[in-house]
Design a protein around this motif. Structure first.
Motif, short mmCIF file in Angstrom:
data_model
loop_
_atom_site.label_atom_id
_atom_site.label_comp_id
_atom_site.label_asym_id
_atom_site.label_seq_id
_atom_site.Cartn_x
_atom_site.Cartn_y
_atom_site.Cartn_z
N ARG A 193 -11.64 -9.70 4.41
CA ARG A 193 -11.62 -8.98 3.13
C ARG A 193 -10.33 -9.28 2.37
O ARG A 193 -10.35 -9.48 1.15
CB ARG A 193 -11.74 -7.48 3.37
N GLN A 194 -9.21 -9.37 3.10
CA GLN A 194 -7.95 -9.69 2.44
C GLN A 194 -7.99 -11.11 1.88
O GLN A 194 -7.55 -11.35 0.74
CB GLN A 194 -6.80 -9.55 3.43
N LEU B 51 -7.73 -7.53 -0.72
CA LEU B 51 -7.67 -6.11 -0.43
C LEU B 51 -7.51 -5.85 1.07
O LEU B 51 -8.26 -6.41 1.87
CB LEU B 51 -8.95 -5.41 -0.92
N THR B 52 -6.55 -5.02 1.41
CA THR B 52 -6.42 -4.55 2.79
C THR B 52 -6.62 -3.03 2.87
O THR B 52 -6.79 -2.49 3.95
CB THR B 52 -5.03 -4.89 3.35
N ILE B 53 -6.57 -2.36 1.73
CA ILE B 53 -6.78 -0.90 1.68
C ILE B 53 -8.27 -0.63 1.83
O ILE B 53 -9.09 -1.16 1.08
CB ILE B 53 -6.25 -0.32 0.35
N PRO B 54 -8.69 0.21 2.79
CA PRO B 54 -10.10 0.27 3.17
C PRO B 54 -11.00 1.12 2.28
O PRO B 54 -12.21 0.99 2.36
CB PRO B 54 -10.04 0.85 4.58
N GLN B 55 -10.46 2.01 1.46
CA GLN B 55 -11.32 2.91 0.69
C GLN B 55 -11.01 2.79 -0.80
O GLN B 55 -9.88 2.51 -1.19
CB GLN B 55 -11.12 4.36 1.15
N SER C 174 -3.88 -10.07 -8.34
CA SER C 174 -3.71 -11.30 -9.11
C SER C 174 -4.96 -11.59 -9.93
O SER C 174 -6.06 -11.11 -9.61
CB SER C 174 -3.41 -12.47 -8.17
N SER C 175 -4.83 -12.39 -10.97
CA SER C 175 -5.97 -12.71 -11.84
C SER C 175 -7.13 -13.33 -11.08
O SER C 175 -8.29 -12.95 -11.30
CB SER C 175 -5.52 -13.63 -12.97
N PRO C 176 -6.90 -14.30 -10.15
CA PRO C 176 -8.04 -14.84 -9.40
C PRO C 176 -8.78 -13.77 -8.58
O PRO C 176 -10.01 -13.76 -8.55
CB PRO C 176 -7.40 -15.90 -8.49
N HIS D 240 1.34 -1.50 -1.65
CA HIS D 240 1.50 -2.16 -0.35
C HIS D 240 2.19 -3.51 -0.51
O HIS D 240 3.11 -3.85 0.25
CB HIS D 240 0.13 -2.33 0.30
N HIS D 241 1.78 -4.28 -1.51
CA HIS D 241 2.38 -5.61 -1.74
C HIS D 241 3.86 -5.50 -2.11
O HIS D 241 4.63 -6.42 -1.88
CB HIS D 241 1.63 -6.33 -2.85
N HIS D 242 4.24 -4.36 -2.70
CA HIS D 242 5.63 -4.18 -3.13
C HIS D 242 6.43 -3.33 -2.14
O HIS D 242 7.51 -2.83 -2.47
CB HIS D 242 5.67 -3.55 -4.52
N GLY D 243 5.92 -3.17 -0.93
CA GLY D 243 6.65 -2.49 0.12
C GLY D 243 6.81 -1.00 -0.10
O GLY D 243 7.72 -0.39 0.46
N MET D 244 5.91 -0.40 -0.87
CA MET D 244 5.98 1.04 -1.16
C MET D 244 4.94 1.74 -0.30
O MET D 244 3.86 2.13 -0.77
CB MET D 244 5.75 1.29 -2.65
#
Length: 325
Positions: free
Chosen positions: A8-9, A14-18, A130-132, A314-318
């Motif tokens: 899925r990632q 996406l890694t967030i499941p919901q 990201s756009s893609p 998540h991508h920004h370490g938050m």
């Protein structure tokens, strides 16, 4: 990480499941901030909004001083300080904004309440994925048949909904009924306009809408975040008749003025009287008079955000403590 999660990632970013993630709205670190910009001035305007519709996306403002003017505006979502250094579709903007929407004013809404302004989102752009990956996910949504009962949100409209849910939206419980019969259902399309006025909306045609208009009085309760599963399960009550009190998980006390039963885990509540409404898209948007406001207990307030924004965090370490259903 499980193989399906890795896939899925890789495919969708996406890694967030919901799709919607419950959070403690009082302890949500580093939320996005918003400002409004107008095409006629370079100075950003700090003004709060209320999210009251998703098809179309409708936002409400309490604009006592008419600072928003009469034309379109741009609502900008930013993490870092907002300093206009660019232009987006005729509006001052900043290169570091995370998302933005152009809003168009909806004509006369609530007669006698000119300070209450409603706007419809007409364009939106975000950087949560990201756009893609945004393109791939739009294609997937186009190909997958919607689940029965779900509202279809095509293309850019879905992106504007995602933007709206990048701010934590409080999930409250509405109690409507009598001392003997009751309905309790959740809403996240609501908010306080000022000390006297409140706004919320319901889907047109639901039994919840009919019940609110028959009783003309409701109690809207903010509840603790640890009841997130029970609150989500009450979503079906929008289409259910009133029931006996024993069918609900209730607090031992009732509301101060109306005597309406309160949901268990209530933290605070408003007693509201319907004053007017307007239909926009699939929504009936209500304006209420605040009859009473009560702080009942302490705790983290139940809210939720969208998966795309959670992925961006998540991508920004938050990292955040999400409450997964």
């Amino acid at each position: 990480m499980k193989i399906k999660d890795r896939l899925r990632q890789w495919l969708f970013g996406l890694t967030i499941p919901q799709q919607y993630l419950c959070i403690d709205g009082d302890r949500f670190p580093n939320p996005l901030q918003t400002v409004v910009t107008l095409s006629t001035t370079h100075e950003p305007i700090s003004i709060e909004h209320i999210f009251v519709g998703y098809k179309p996306v409708v936002l409400g403002f309490h604009d006592e001083g008419r600072v928003l003017g009469n034309g379109d505006l741009c609502l900008q979502f930013h993490q870092q300080a907002f300093r206009p250094d660019s232009n987006w579709r005729g509006f001052p903007s900043a290169r570091n904004v995370v998302a933005r929407m152009i809003l168009s004013p909806i004509g006369e809404t609530f007669r006698g309440f000119e300070c209450v302004r409603l706007y419809q989102a007409i364009r939106g752009q975000h950087k949560f994925l990201s756009s893609p990956y945004q393109h791939i996910n739009r294609l997937r949504e186009h190909l997958v048949k919607p689940k029965p009962g779900n509202v279809n949100l095509p293309g850019e409209l879905h992106d504007m909904v995602r933007i709206a849910y990048s701010l934590p939206r409080t999930i409250a419980l509405v109690s409507v009924g009598t001392p003997k019969q009751l309905n309790v259902f959740p809403t996240d399309l609501h908010g306080k306009l000022n000390g006297q006025l409140y706004m919320s909306s319901l889907r047109i045609g639901g039994k919840a809408q009919q019940q609110v208009e028959k009783e003309r009085r409701i109690v809207l309760s903010k509840v603790g975040c640890d009841s997130f599963r029970e609150v989500y399960a009450l979503g079906k009550n929008h289409m259910k008749d009133m029931s006996e009190l024993m069918e609900f998980d209730l607090a031992p006390n009732v509301s101060e003025r109306y005597g309406v039963p309160l949901p268990a885990n209530v933290l605070s509540y408003f007693e509201l009287e319907v004053m007017a409404w307007i239909d926009i898209g699939i929504h009936r948007i209500y304006l209420y008079k605040i009859e009473n406001e009560v702080k009942a207990s302490h705790g983290g307030v139940l809210a939720h955000i969208h998966q795309y924004y959670a992925q961006w965090r998540h991508h920004h370490g938050m990292e955040t403590n999400y409450l997964l259903r």
